[in-house]
Write an enzyme that holds these catalytic residues in place. Structure first.
Site, mmCIF file in Angstrom:
data_model
loop_
_atom_site.group_PDB
_atom_site.id
_atom_site.type_symbol
_atom_site.label_atom_id
_atom_site.label_comp_id
_atom_site.label_asym_id
_atom_site.label_seq_id
_atom_site.Cartn_x
_atom_site.Cartn_y
_atom_site.Cartn_z
ATOM 1 N N GLU A 162 -5.599 8.612 17.761
ATOM 2 C CA GLU A 162 -6.142 9.710 18.016
ATOM 3 C C GLU A 162 -6.929 10.126 16.638
ATOM 4 O O GLU A 162 -8.015 10.868 16.849
ATOM 5 C CB GLU A 162 -4.815 10.833 18.131
ATOM 6 C CG GLU A 162 -4.237 10.652 19.552
ATOM 7 C CD GLU A 162 -3.439 9.376 19.623
ATOM 8 O OE1 GLU A 162 -3.112 8.760 18.670
ATOM 9 O OE2 GLU A 162 -3.582 8.899 20.782
ATOM 10 N N GLN A 182 0.576 -1.358 -0.020
ATOM 11 C CA GLN A 182 -0.030 0.076 0.001
ATOM 12 C C GLN A 182 0.930 1.237 0.022
ATOM 13 O O GLN A 182 1.851 1.494 0.906
ATOM 14 C CB GLN A 182 -1.005 -0.169 1.195
ATOM 15 C CG GLN A 182 -1.884 1.364 1.301
ATOM 16 C CD GLN A 182 -2.444 1.427 2.917
ATOM 17 O OE1 GLN A 182 -1.851 0.873 3.849
ATOM 18 N NE2 GLN A 182 -3.346 2.100 2.883
ATOM 19 N N GLY A 183 0.648 2.167 -1.089
ATOM 20 C CA GLY A 183 1.395 3.103 -0.836
ATOM 21 C C GLY A 183 0.724 4.615 -0.602
ATOM 22 O O GLY A 183 0.239 5.332 -1.579
ATOM 23 N N SER A 188 0.891 6.402 2.811
ATOM 24 C CA SER A 188 1.659 7.121 3.775
ATOM 25 C C SER A 188 3.106 7.853 3.132
ATOM 26 O O SER A 188 3.563 7.200 2.343
ATOM 27 C CB SER A 188 2.143 6.534 5.053
ATOM 28 O OG SER A 188 1.020 6.235 5.621
ATOM 29 N N GLU A 238 -9.388 -1.490 5.598
ATOM 30 C CA GLU A 238 -8.303 -1.747 6.357
ATOM 31 C C GLU A 238 -8.637 -1.573 7.689
ATOM 32 O O GLU A 238 -8.284 -2.242 8.451
ATOM 33 C CB GLU A 238 -7.318 -0.550 5.910
ATOM 34 C CG GLU A 238 -5.973 -0.628 6.858
ATOM 35 C CD GLU A 238 -5.069 0.254 6.592
ATOM 36 O OE1 GLU A 238 -5.448 1.387 5.727
ATOM 37 O OE2 GLU A 238 -3.892 0.148 6.987
#
Lengths: 384, 402
Positions: free
Chosen positions: B385, B134-135, B137, B253
């Site tokens: 958070e 997965q690209g 971040s 996810e």
């Protein structure tokens, strides 16, 4: 492992939705505080207002008290999850009525009918269906889950005092648990019978009543004795804990929704306080705690309906988590309302007190976790 | 008092029997080499190939891709993946290594892909013939995903990608990447993104560099793109719709939807291991299991585990869910914080032994390294958070902080 799905059928949903509509109409915003405690100072000193008998008649006419009782005695024959949903609505509306304690007696009657069927048990069920309010007496310690130790039966009469009896000043029927030479006994008493005295226990919770039941030579209908009485009561305790948990879940959800609305409208520093993460994250913590309790409560209802071997653990787990939710939600709702939340004129204290009363009744979180550790860690049972 | 049997109950029962029998016959014995605990920790080709073969076997036995249509390599059933995933989990089966494909790429392609894309890519996701990473971040786009800087622009009818992705699980083994890139530099931040299916292994201009985690292990990678060519047929959904497509991926996810491709199989009850540890290790002069504080914490963890299982059951009853996303969006937050609390108690029960490296003689499994490793879960895929912000804004409808 709980079942992959939970039992909650259309009849249960209908009963709940009908009750929600009725309570919404009878108890509009602010009405509970205004009618339960018109004078705060008097309330502070312990003036108690009786429940509105008209509301009870309406609830009873809807067949809600007999929801869990079988068709044969005139009940609605619904699943335990219907009773749970009803209790949840009572908490959400902070409804001042003896329906929670009467539902607990209905649960006990259902277990008695299973373990020790008799004409006396059927008669108790029919009285509930016909509109009598009822409660269970037997608590001695601050745990307040009734047991057989507080009262004593000798020569056919009951003696002793049971404390923390929910709705005792209102209930028409008192089901007493007592010890006797023949072992434990379960006896149904008329509230007005000779030798039955109820002393009001004045509560912080404005929406409910409670009392000490003092018995001095009272006579009633013996429902079960010996081993079957013990078995029926052990099964019935799951109803008490689960219904008490549901009431708390409902009250906590009201606290969450009301505080969320407040956070959207109350402005400080030129923005609604709900923008701030310190506020958001506390509200989400309330939501998560409530949801864990709610799922455990319906899972417990499912275990009761299936008479699963883990029903005691399931019910204790529900009450433990609901008690945690009460502690967190009562505190956070007051705190997040700020100054206004500390006043009598804001409704928050009404629900916070009901939640806290629920937390402290029938065993709190730590007590139930201790009992769960006995069930889960000491016995060779399946862990989940 | 049980519901009347539903029409598909017979199929469900027959399927559950098939799954149970197949697992009884085919659950592999552990290989001679150690297997990693999760797909994030796959270190060697040997581990990777062994796990790939296991997923392929599961797919051939119809335990993976149950609910995916047959034309895309699935098995064309309805609502049975959860049954298979649960059976895998409860049997303590090895995990399915093509994690990103099953949980993210596959559901996203099924939701947004063209017919040709679905036929081309979904079968390889399920069989583990093609491994995905997965690209999303980047160094400056973690929690604030919409500020992705990786750029793609069209030159001679072909997309050219330049940029830098980080925290890329499985990139060393991956054939393909689901890639979020900025294609409309002038547009508003959420509107300027496009979603691509980008070739990785052996593809010109792509550099994969392993990152060393705070535990000293490999697992994550950074991936550098230098003028990497991507054909327009590999664009998923429309240009500028990348954010919406990425939201589908994140929904899966974070556990908001039952993955159409499969599920994440975790080892059977880590709680059992924790209770066994508490029986074994002393605390003061008696076994830890007798200590009231230990007992309370163990029971709290068990209680939450039960509640999470009950969440799944309740989520299937719409009449008991006030808001459709209220339970699904809590899943990632609650399960990762629960697992972290478990790792923490495990470490504490080990006392001074918890600080030993696992390779030390007498060291228990877990310990401080596992506990530190658990922060990967509460940080990755949207920190706790951020999860709380999402819950506050999407479920409680509180005003956005942006």
């Amino acid at each position: 492992m709980s079942a992959p799905t939970l039992e909650f059928d259309d009849d249960a949903a209908r009963a709940r939705d009908e009750l929600r509509r009725l309570l919404g109409a009878r108890l509009p915003r602010g009405a509970v505080r205004a009618t339960r405690a018109p004078d705060p100072t008097a309330a502070h000193h312990g003036d108690v207002t009786p429940y509105d008998p008209a509301l009870w008649r309406e609830l009873s006419a809807l067949g809600l008290a007999g929801a869990a009782l079988p068709d044969a005695v005139g009940g609605a024959g619904l699943s335990a999850s219907a009773s749970v949903a009803i209790a949840e609505e009572l908490g959400r509306a902070a409804a001042p009525c003896p329906l929670l304690s009467t539902s607990m007696v209905a649960g006990l009657a259902r277990e008695l009918a299973r373990c020790a069927p008799s004409g006396g048990v059927d008669a108790l069920s029919r009285r509930i269906v016909d509109g009598a309010s009822a409660t269970i007496a037997g608590a001695s310690g601050v745990d307040s889950t009734p047991g057989f130790d507080a009262l004593h039966r000798h020569d056919g009469v009951l003696l002793g005092a049971a404390r923390y009896v929910a709705d005792a000043p209102e209930a028409q029927v008192i089901v007493a648990l007592a010890r006797s030479e023949a072992g434990p006994v379960i006896v149904a008493l008329e509230r007005g019978a000779a030798g039955v005295e109820v002393i009001e226990e004045r509560l912080v919770d404005l929406t409910r009543r409670q009392g000490t039941v003092r018995l001095d030579g009272a006579r009633g209908q013996l429902l079960a004795s010996g081993e079957v009485a013990r078995r029926a009561w052990e099964a019935a305790r799951s109803w008490l804990w689960t219904l008490a948990a549901a009431d708390i879940v409902g009250a906590c959800e009201w606290l969450l929704q009301t505080t969320t609305e407040y956070a959207k409208t109350r402005e400080q520093f030129g923005r609604p306080i709900g923008v701030y993460q310190a506020v958001k994250h506390q509200l989400v913590a309330m939501m998560s705690t409530i949801d864990l309790a709610r799922s455990l409560t319906y899972a417990a209802a499912d275990s009761i309906s299936r008479d699963a071997p883990d029903r005691e653990a399931a019910a204790r787990a529900a009450k433990a988590q609901a008690s945690e939710a009460a502690r967190l939600c009562a505190g956070s709702a007051i705190q997040l309302h700020g100054g206004i939340g500390f006043t009598w004129e804001c409704d928050v204290h009404v629900w916070a007190k009901r939640a806290l009363h629920g937390q402290l009744s029938y065993g709190d979180a730590a007590l139930h976790r201790r009992e769960l550790s006995r069930l889960w860690l000491d016995a060779a049972l399946e862990l989940r | 008092m049980t519901d009347a049997p539903r029409d598909d109950d017979a199929e469900r029962r027959a399927f559950a029997t098939h799954v149970a029998e197949w697992l009884r016959a085919h659950l592999p014995t552990p290989p001679a080499f150690a297997l990693p605990a999760t797909p994030r920790e796959v270190q060697t080709e040997q581990q990777h190939e062994w796990l790939r073969a296991w997923q392929r076997a599961c797919w051939e036995a119809e335990l993976v891709g149950c609910d995916v249509p047959r034309e895309y390599g699935g098995h064309g059933r309805r609502g049975l993946q959860a049954t298979a995933s649960r059976a895998l989990r409860e049997a303590g089966a090895p995990f399915l290594v093509n994690l990103v494909a099953l949980q993210m790429a596959c559901p996203t392609i099924l939701a947004h892909g063209t017919e040709a894309q679905k036929r081309r890519f979904v079968p390889g996701c399920l069989s583990a013939d093609e491994i995905w990473c997965q690209g999303f971040s980047e160094p400056n786009a973690g929690s604030d995903l919409a500020s992705v800087q990786c750029r793609a622009s069209v030159r001679d009818g072909v997309w050219r990608v330049d940029g830098h992705k980080v925290w890329t699980t499985l990139a060393r083994f991956a054939d393909w990447m689901i890639l979020l890139a900025r294609t409309e530099p002038g547009a508003q931040k959420h509107a300027g993104l496009t979603y691509f299916l980008c070739p990785i292994k052996g593809h010109s201009g792509v550099t994969v560099r392993p990152l060393v985690k705070l535990t000293g292990e490999l697992g994550f990678n950074e991936v550098l793109f230098d003028d990497v060519a991507v054909a327009d047929e590999l664009r998923l959904d429309e240009r500028g719709r990348g954010w919406q497509v990425a939201m589908t991926t994140l929904l899966h996810e974070r556990g908001a939807a039952e993955s159409a491709g499969g599920g994440l199989a975790v080892p059977a009850s880590p709680l059992d291991a924790l209770v066994a540890l508490a029986r074994r290790v002393p605390r003061g002069t008696s076994p830890a299991i007798e200590d009231p504080w230990v007992r309370d914490r163990l029971v709290s963890l068990m209680l939450t585990a039960r509640a999470l299982a009950a969440h799944q059951a309740r989520a299937r009853v719409p009449a008991l869910c006030d808001h459709p996303l209220r339970l699904p969006l809590q899943a990632k937050l609650l399960t990762t914080e629960w697992a972290q609390a478990l790792a923490h108690l495990e470490m504490e029960l080990q006392g001074a032994g918890g600080a030993l490296l696992v390779a030390e003689p007498n060291a228990e499994q877990g310990g401080a390294r596992s506990y530190l490793g658990s922060y990967g879960m509460t940080i990755a895929a949207g920190t706790s958070e951020i999860q709380r912000n999402i819950l506050a804004e999407r479920v409680l409808e509180l005003p956005r902080h942006r």
